[in-house]
Write a protein that holds these residues in place. Structure first.
Motif, short mmCIF file in Angstrom:
data_model
loop_
_atom_site.label_atom_id
_atom_site.label_comp_id
_atom_site.label_asym_id
_atom_site.label_seq_id
_atom_site.Cartn_x
_atom_site.Cartn_y
_atom_site.Cartn_z
N ALA A 71 -24.06 63.74 64.94
CA ALA A 71 -24.15 63.03 63.55
C ALA A 71 -25.34 64.02 62.86
CB ALA A 71 -24.72 61.70 63.74
N LEU A 72 -25.49 65.16 63.31
CA LEU A 72 -26.53 66.13 62.65
C LEU A 72 -27.94 65.31 62.22
CD1 LEU A 72 -26.85 69.09 61.87
CD2 LEU A 72 -25.75 68.50 59.77
N LEU B 276 -27.64 77.07 60.58
CA LEU B 276 -26.52 76.03 60.07
C LEU B 276 -26.12 76.26 58.63
CD1 LEU B 276 -28.40 72.81 61.27
CD2 LEU B 276 -26.81 74.05 62.62
N LYS B 277 -24.83 76.74 58.69
CA LYS B 277 -23.88 76.54 57.52
C LYS B 277 -23.04 75.69 57.16
CE LYS B 277 -26.07 80.71 57.40
NZ LYS B 277 -27.42 81.09 56.35
N TRP B 278 -22.35 75.41 56.02
CA TRP B 278 -21.45 74.06 56.00
C TRP B 278 -20.44 74.57 54.91
CZ3 TRP B 278 -22.03 71.20 51.50
CH2 TRP B 278 -23.02 71.52 50.69
N LEU C 259 -26.27 73.94 46.42
CA LEU C 259 -26.89 73.16 47.44
C LEU C 259 -26.87 73.92 49.00
CD1 LEU C 259 -25.09 69.67 47.07
CD2 LEU C 259 -27.51 70.17 46.74
N GLY C 260 -26.49 75.15 48.86
CA GLY C 260 -26.35 76.04 50.00
C GLY C 260 -25.00 76.14 50.68
N ALA C 261 -23.83 75.76 50.25
CA ALA C 261 -22.53 75.61 50.97
C ALA C 261 -22.24 77.23 51.14
CB ALA C 261 -21.61 75.00 50.08
N SER C 262 -21.60 77.33 52.47
CA SER C 262 -21.21 78.55 52.52
C SER C 262 -19.61 78.83 52.17
CB SER C 262 -21.34 79.22 53.89
OG SER C 262 -22.72 79.22 54.33
N THR C 263 -18.94 77.80 52.06
CA THR C 263 -17.21 77.77 51.93
C THR C 263 -17.15 76.44 51.09
OG1 THR C 263 -15.13 78.15 52.69
CG2 THR C 263 -16.69 77.09 54.16
N CYS C 264 -15.86 76.36 50.74
CA CYS C 264 -15.42 74.99 50.40
C CYS C 264 -14.01 74.75 51.22
CB CYS C 264 -15.00 75.00 48.70
SG CYS C 264 -16.47 75.09 47.71
N MET D 232 -25.10 67.12 53.50
CA MET D 232 -24.99 68.43 54.19
C MET D 232 -26.25 69.41 53.80
SD MET D 232 -23.19 68.00 56.74
CE MET D 232 -22.74 69.46 57.29
N GLY D 233 -26.21 69.55 52.37
CA GLY D 233 -27.10 70.22 51.63
C GLY D 233 -28.43 70.12 52.29
N GLU D 234 -29.04 69.00 52.36
CA GLU D 234 -30.17 68.56 52.96
C GLU D 234 -30.48 68.86 54.21
OE1 GLU D 234 -33.46 66.53 54.52
OE2 GLU D 234 -31.39 65.67 54.72
N ARG D 235 -29.67 68.28 55.05
CA ARG D 235 -29.82 68.63 56.58
C ARG D 235 -29.55 70.10 56.73
NH1 ARG D 235 -29.61 63.50 59.07
NH2 ARG D 235 -30.78 62.23 57.64
N CYS D 236 -28.76 70.80 56.43
CA CYS D 236 -28.43 72.28 56.79
C CYS D 236 -29.82 72.89 56.28
CB CYS D 236 -27.04 72.66 56.50
SG CYS D 236 -25.83 71.89 57.57
N GLY D 237 -30.01 72.39 55.10
CA GLY D 237 -31.20 73.37 54.38
C GLY D 237 -32.20 73.35 55.03
N ARG D 238 -32.62 72.68 56.05
CA ARG D 238 -33.82 72.59 56.76
C ARG D 238 -33.57 73.63 57.81
NH1 ARG D 238 -34.41 66.31 59.19
NH2 ARG D 238 -33.85 65.30 57.33
N ARG D 239 -32.70 74.25 58.06
CA ARG D 239 -32.36 75.19 59.15
C ARG D 239 -31.32 76.08 58.66
NH1 ARG D 239 -34.67 75.03 64.26
NH2 ARG D 239 -34.07 77.22 64.36
#
Length: 393
Positions: A109-110, A168-170, A192-197, A157-164
């Motif tokens: 669940a990340l 972690l890309k998303w 928010l830091g997404a790497s793709t859509c 996802m931006g908040e959780r993956c943004g920590r590392r």
């Protein structure tokens, strides 16, 4: 921490060590999150009363009693494990089935990015690009609610993956039933830091090459954001006609990718947006050769006039930036690589899914590492370098 140890045999360990010198970082181009209710705490206030909820269906699925938790979304259940419009996956991660996996509920669940990274590193991964699971089967046909769900997911996802963010890309999800809203979400997701859509292979019953979606592709190009078409259950009428999980997996989840391939390689999208980067994710090496065979056959006949694209599908493969994820256990993989080019292959572990034969975690990524048909220099492209290119890391 609940995470169980994951064994990697000595030959695979040696292969990892040799490849690290060439390929590091090792990148899973298609990891996943099994969504929890934490995701939808980010939903817009207007839609709080419709927030998806996990419910217990203990004993309902007689042949799979461990699948005892599902999502309730606007009166519909996801995954829908029987009847019309079915699907099957492990979100929510609180079911007994999810708890039996060799990774903790927290990892699935990340909940803790550090724990997720620690777990993925046990199979040799340095970077994971996370895709959704729940949203592979569209949750609503209401465009406004779809936008709220997408915004909530992307914010989480931006908040959780943004920590590392180094590990972690998303992939962002887009509310494609409202193309203007989807274009807005492309820009927000990038901030928010997404790497793709991520898109699915259709938008309901509408093909991706429909001109109403051009505003989305234009925005992706302007934002230099790649587009990932992932397998799923998006076609409303197709899935409404299906009444069993086996049929839904073969005829829709898998073969449904042919719709996306037609839109990109024969529908004219790349004529209008030649700079668009596209990846077909989790479709494997099976469907593209089938599509090319049938498309090239019909394109040359007067029956198929007027063809929607200016060139043949193979021309777009050669001239445009079209990528494909693969796993190491796929038959005729060498032929597939020869067809699309070794610089267009993205290695996938599908972490932390375990739907393979024997229920082993990411076994096929190890198969790619140890594959006898490719040199280490070629595998270095599959296992990291091509993903660095596609995801613009």
């Amino acid at each position: 921490m609940e995470t169980k140890s994951i064994n990697v045999d000595k030959s695979a360990t040696q292969s990892y060590k040799e490849l690290y010198k060439l390929a590091r970082p090792f990148i899973d181009a298609d990891s996943h999150i099994e969504e929890s209710e934490e995701v939808f705490k980010y939903i817009d206030k207007e839609y709080e009363h419709r927030r998806p909820t996990i419910v217990d269906i203990e004993g309902v699925i007689k042949h799979r009693p461990t699948r005892n938790k599902v999502w309730l979304v606007d009166g519909e259940i996801r995954p829908k494990l029987m009847g019309q419009n079915p699907s099957c996956y492990a979100s929510p991660p609180t079911s007994d089935y999810a708890k039996s996996k060799p990774v903790s509920v927290s990892v699935q669940a990340l909940m803790d990015p550090d724990e997720y990274i620690e777990c993925m590193q046990t199979i040799g991964l340095d970077v994971s690009v996370l895709y959704p699971t729940l949203m592979l089967h569209p949750l609503t046909r209401d465009p406004g609610f779809e936008e709220a769900l997408a915004r909530a997911y992307n914010s989480f996802m931006g908040e959780r993956c943004g920590r590392r963010s180094e590990n972690l890309k998303w992939a962002a999800v887009l509310p494609m039933r409202n193309p203007d809203a989807a274009a807005r979400e492309v820009r927000r997701a990038k901030s928010l830091g997404a790497s793709t859509c991520m898109l699915l292979s259709t938008v309901g019953d509408i093909p991706l090459h429909d001109r109403r979606f051009d505003i989305v592709y234009e925005t992706l190009c302007l934002e230099k954001m790649p587009m990932s078409i992932h397998v799923g259950w998006p076609h409303d009428s197709l899935n409404d006609s299906i009444s069993s999980i086996p049929a839904s997996l073969v005829l829709h989840f898998e073969a449904g990718m042919l719709h996306g391939m037609f839109s990109v390689l024969a529908g004219g999208i790349l004529d209008r947006f030649p700079e668009l980067k596209v990846a077909f994710v989790e479709a494997g090496a099976v469907w593209l050769p089938t599509f090319l065979d049938r498309a090239e056959k019909w394109r040359k006949t007067p029956t198929a006039e007027i063809w929607l694209a200016e060139k043949g599908p193979v021309d777009y493969l050669r001239e445009n930036q079209v990528f494909f994820t693969v796993e190491g256990d796929e038959p005729r993989l060498e032929e597939f690589v020869a067809l699309v080019g070794e610089n267009r292959i993205l290695g996938s572990a599908d972490f932390p899914h375990v739907h393979y034969e024997g229920g082993k975690l990411s076994e096929t990524f190890k198969d790619l590492v140890t594959h006898p048909g490719f040199t280490n220099q070629t595998k270095a492209r599959f296992l990291g370098k091509n993903s660095l290119d596609f995801y613009r890391m």
